[in-house]
Design a protein around this motif. Structure first.
Motif, PDB file in Angstrom:
ATOM      1  N   PHE B 183       0.863  -1.182   0.000  1.00  0.00           N
ATOM      2  CA  PHE B 183       0.000   0.000   0.000  1.00  0.00           C
ATOM      3  C   PHE B 183       0.896   1.227   0.000  1.00  0.00           C
ATOM      4  O   PHE B 183       2.104   1.118   0.267  1.00  0.00           O
ATOM      5  CB  PHE B 183      -0.952   0.004   1.208  1.00  0.00           C
ATOM      6  N   THR B 184       0.322   2.366  -0.340  1.00  0.00           N
ATOM      7  CA  THR B 184       1.122   3.586  -0.357  1.00  0.00           C
ATOM      8  C   THR B 184       0.877   4.330   0.941  1.00  0.00           C
ATOM      9  O   THR B 184      -0.227   4.815   1.163  1.00  0.00           O
ATOM     10  CB  THR B 184       0.710   4.484  -1.528  1.00  0.00           C
ATOM     11  N   GLN B 187      -1.526   7.616   1.635  1.00  0.00           N
ATOM     12  CA  GLN B 187      -2.556   7.836   0.617  1.00  0.00           C
ATOM     13  C   GLN B 187      -3.676   6.825   0.785  1.00  0.00           C
ATOM     14  O   GLN B 187      -3.600   5.702   0.294  1.00  0.00           O
ATOM     15  CB  GLN B 187      -1.945   7.743  -0.779  1.00  0.00           C
ATOM     16  N   PRO B 189      -6.815   5.076  -0.119  1.00  0.00           N
ATOM     17  CA  PRO B 189      -7.552   4.969  -1.380  1.00  0.00           C
ATOM     18  C   PRO B 189      -9.028   5.282  -1.177  1.00  0.00           C
ATOM     19  O   PRO B 189      -9.576   5.033  -0.101  1.00  0.00           O
ATOM     20  CB  PRO B 189      -7.368   3.499  -1.777  1.00  0.00           C
ATOM     21  N   ASP B 190      -9.637   5.811  -2.171  1.00  0.00           N
ATOM     22  CA  ASP B 190     -11.062   6.097  -2.130  1.00  0.00           C
ATOM     23  C   ASP B 190     -11.823   4.771  -2.109  1.00  0.00           C
ATOM     24  O   ASP B 190     -11.679   3.957  -3.021  1.00  0.00           O
ATOM     25  CB  ASP B 190     -11.442   6.923  -3.368  1.00  0.00           C
ATOM     26  N   ARG B 193     -13.868   3.698  -5.261  1.00  0.00           N
ATOM     27  CA  ARG B 193     -13.196   3.273  -6.486  1.00  0.00           C
ATOM     28  C   ARG B 193     -12.327   2.040  -6.262  1.00  0.00           C
ATOM     29  O   ARG B 193     -12.263   1.149  -7.084  1.00  0.00           O
ATOM     30  CB  ARG B 193     -12.352   4.430  -7.035  1.00  0.00           C
ATOM     31  N   ASP B 194     -11.646   2.032  -5.133  1.00  0.00           N
ATOM     32  CA  ASP B 194     -10.707   0.938  -4.885  1.00  0.00           C
ATOM     33  C   ASP B 194     -11.020   0.329  -3.531  1.00  0.00           C
ATOM     34  O   ASP B 194     -10.352   0.623  -2.543  1.00  0.00           O
ATOM     35  CB  ASP B 194      -9.274   1.494  -4.941  1.00  0.00           C
ATOM     36  N   GLY B 197      -8.223  -1.967  -1.995  1.00  0.00           N
ATOM     37  CA  GLY B 197      -7.100  -1.164  -1.537  1.00  0.00           C
ATOM     38  C   GLY B 197      -7.407  -0.498  -0.210  1.00  0.00           C
ATOM     39  O   GLY B 197      -6.585  -0.504   0.710  1.00  0.00           O
ATOM     40  N   ALA B 198      -8.615   0.048  -0.116  1.00  0.00           N
ATOM     41  CA  ALA B 198      -9.015   0.721   1.117  1.00  0.00           C
ATOM     42  C   ALA B 198      -9.080  -0.273   2.267  1.00  0.00           C
ATOM     43  O   ALA B 198      -8.669   0.027   3.392  1.00  0.00           O
ATOM     44  CB  ALA B 198     -10.365   1.407   0.927  1.00  0.00           C
ATOM     45  N   TYR B 201      -5.618  -1.172   3.410  1.00  0.00           N
ATOM     46  CA  TYR B 201      -5.076  -0.021   4.119  1.00  0.00           C
ATOM     47  C   TYR B 201      -5.618   0.032   5.548  1.00  0.00           C
ATOM     48  O   TYR B 201      -4.864   0.174   6.514  1.00  0.00           O
ATOM     49  CB  TYR B 201      -5.471   1.249   3.361  1.00  0.00           C
TER      50      TYR B 201
END
Lengths: 269, 338
Positions: B183-184, B187, B189-190, B193-194, B197-198, B201
């Motif tokens: 993960f970044t 940042q 993730p929304d 949309r993702d 990813g969220a 995170y």
């Protein structure tokens, strides 16, 4: 034969070593903690700079020593406020009982339900963020209830013990009973509570300054340094690692000490 | 609620089912009312405290050189001349209807600022809670009664409690974010949309938050189960040839659980506090981050609203724990309702 209390020994050794280092840090650090370009920028740990250097070339080990001093002194001040006020309230209410006891304990129940950081944040936002004194006051106030509770229980359990009764029959004053007869006997409960309180205070102070509402530079505390280090995670991961490890080591060694104290007194109580 | 025991005739036994259900309801209602009262008191105290410190909004708006007449006029216009309880009542009403006044630093309605963030913080708290319960309960039960490596385990436990969530968070972002690039860091993730990813995170943030509490809960459960295992009824049950695991599951756990449930409620409260810090580490746009920013900006309407929301959440957890406990342990049920 008694088993050796490894926790107490390890805790004492570690705590004393750290305390000595931190004390040393008040008087002498390898480099000036705030001097720019004490070495090259982003220098990895080396014999010259034990924990490397940051983006200004400041020596991180010196900064950590100084920062630990700030964190520990705030934690100790917090502990002093919380323990003195809390123990006083707890001892009096536990020994005398009565309606004041009822009311205070209800209030206490309500307060201890709330996490200390949240309460401290509320107090800080009332007092104003960014000042070292305000952090001490806020955390100190927040730590009163938990000490009051522990002390109250300890004193209340001794209230009707025979030797206290006979002391009372012999005409000892309440003050004498509280200080001479009860206080030493509550030490097995109060000492571990103090170590736990110290750890909570260190963690709470570090969290507050990590959030940027605790002690601010030039007297940066470990929490503030960690938030600084987070921004350099790519360039200087050793900054975060070194600072964080000191926090962990500090809390860990005092935790061991507390565990050791509890074990030592398990047979007594 | 009336709980008539059905003893109309001398020889009829009272129906245990009925009276039990009735007592249960009575206790639940009583507990819910107590919880509600606590929430009212807490929100009033918060309101009063911030009312006291934020000083006089009229003076702040007009400056100290304003004439008394203009000040009085503005106060009347803002409704500041009315007594505190009245204003509190209005604010509370606004709390439930979504009108919390407007933020002094963002010049936006407070409700719009925090509504979307509440869900995120709630999500983080719940994920952490599930993580804590799922790891610490099996760990605590498994290690209870096993004496091997006891010292090393206690030391490890102390170490777990010593790692502050913000340091764990930084370590996790370093290893999994900077190193493995799962993960970044920084940042979020929304989620629309993702979603995956969220979720990943949030999971890392929750892990950072959970580690010290897992250590504490496992330790607590372990000592409670251990104490329970030493009791006479366990020895009797085992000496009668019952299976050890079965005794543990059927009898011991039932008795050891209530204090742990209470502790878990306390954990929920600590998670709420911890999320403030962890949101800062992982740059998650939740309530905690908003709270910290607002404290620095001295934006009292926002601070007030967030503190009350978090406090409600804490009280709710405590109330839920009591209700669960009286389901587990009938003694509490009777004692509590009597």
């Amino acid at each position: 034969m008694r088993k050796r209390n490894g926790f107490l020994i390890a805790g004492l050794v570690l705590t004393c070593a750290l305390a000595a280092l931190i004390l040393l840090g008040f008087f002498w650090t390898p480099y000036d903690p705030n001097a720019m370009a004490a070495g090259p920028k982003f220098d990895a740990p080396s014999p010259a700079h034990w924990m490397g250097t940051d983006n200004f070339g400041r020596d991180i080990f010196s900064r950590v020593l100084k920062g630990a001093g700030t964190t520990v002194s705030i934690a100790l001040a917090t502990l002093l406020i919380g323990a003195v006020c809390g123990s006083l309230a707890g001892a009096l209410t536990g020994y005398f009982g009565g309606p004041a006891d009822e009311v205070l304990m209800r209030l206490n129940d309500a307060l201890t339900a709330f996490p200390s950081i949240l309460l401290a944040l509320v107090v800080i936002s009332i007092l104003g963020p960014g000042s070292r004194l305000n952090v001490m006051t806020a955390l100190g106030l927040v730590f009163i209830p938990s000490f009051a509770r522990v002390t109250r229980t300890a004193f209340a359990s001794l209230r009707d013990v025979n030797y206290i009764k006979s002391a009372r029959l012999m005409g000892a004053s309440s003050r004498r009973i509280l200080l001479v007869h009860m206080l030493p006997n509550t030490a097995p409960v109060l000492l571990p509570a103090l170590t736990i309180g110290f750890n909570n205070a260190v963690l709470a102070e570090a969290s507050m300054s990590f959030l940027g509402i605790g002690a601010t530079p030039p007297n940066a505390s470990l929490g503030y340094m960690l938030s600084e280090a987070q921004g350099m995670l790519f360039a200087a991961p050793w900054y975060a690692a070194g600072t964080g490890l000191v926090v962990v080591l500090l809390v860990f060694s005092v935790g061991l000490l507390g565990e050791g104290l509890r074990r030592r007194d398990r047979g007594v109580l | 609620m009336e709980c008539e025991e059905r003893t109309d005739k001398i020889f009829t036994l009272r129906s245990p089912r009925f009276s039990e259900g009735c007592l249960l309801m009575k206790y639940a209602l009583k507990r819910a009312a107590a919880g509600l009262a606590t929430m009212l008191i807490v929100s009033f105290l918060t309101f009063a405290a911030f009312d006291l410190i934020s000083g006089d909004a009229a003076t702040a708006m007009l400056g100290t050189s304003a004439t008394p007449e203009r000040l009085a006029a503005l106060r009347a216009e803002l409704g500041l001349d009315r007594p505190l309880p009245v204003r509190y009542g209005e604010w509370l009403l606004g709390f439930f209807t979504g009108d919390l006044g407007s933020s002094t630093s963002y010049k936006q309605p407070v409700w719009d600022l925090i509504a979307s963030k509440t869900g995120l913080t709630l999500c983080l708290s719940l994920v952490s809670f599930v993580l804590i319960a799922a790891v610490s309960i099996p760990l605590g039960v498994f290690t209870a009664g096993r004496r091997r490596f006891e010292g090393a385990r206690t030391a490890l436990n102390q170490l777990g409690m010593a790692v502050p969530p913000f340091f764990t968070g930084i370590l996790l972002s370093w290893v999994f974010g900077v190193g493995l690039k799962w993960f970044t860091p920084g940042q979020f993730p929304d989620a629309g949309r993702d979603f995956a990813g969220a979720a990943v995170y949030l999971l890392f943030a929750a892990a950072a938050l959970s580690i010290p509490r897992i250590a504490m809960t496992a330790r607590m459960l372990r000592s409670t189960v251990q104490e329970e295992l030493g009791k006479d009824y366990v020895r009797t049950a085992i000496s009668r040839g019952n299976d050890r695991g079965q005794v543990l599951r059927r009898h011991v756990l039932k008795n050891a659980l209530p204090p742990v449930v209470t502790f878990l409620a306390q954990t929920m409260a600590e998670i709420v506090a911890g999320s403030i810090v962890v949101e800062q580490v992982f740059v998650i746009p939740g309530l905690g981050q908003m709270l910290v920013t607002s404290i620095s900006n001295r934006d009292y309407p926002v601070v007030q609203a967030i503190v009350v929301i978090l406090a409600f959440w804490v009280v709710l957890a405590g109330t839920a724990a009591d209700l669960i406990n009286q389901r587990i342990d009938p003694r509490l049920r009777l004692g509590g309702a009597a």
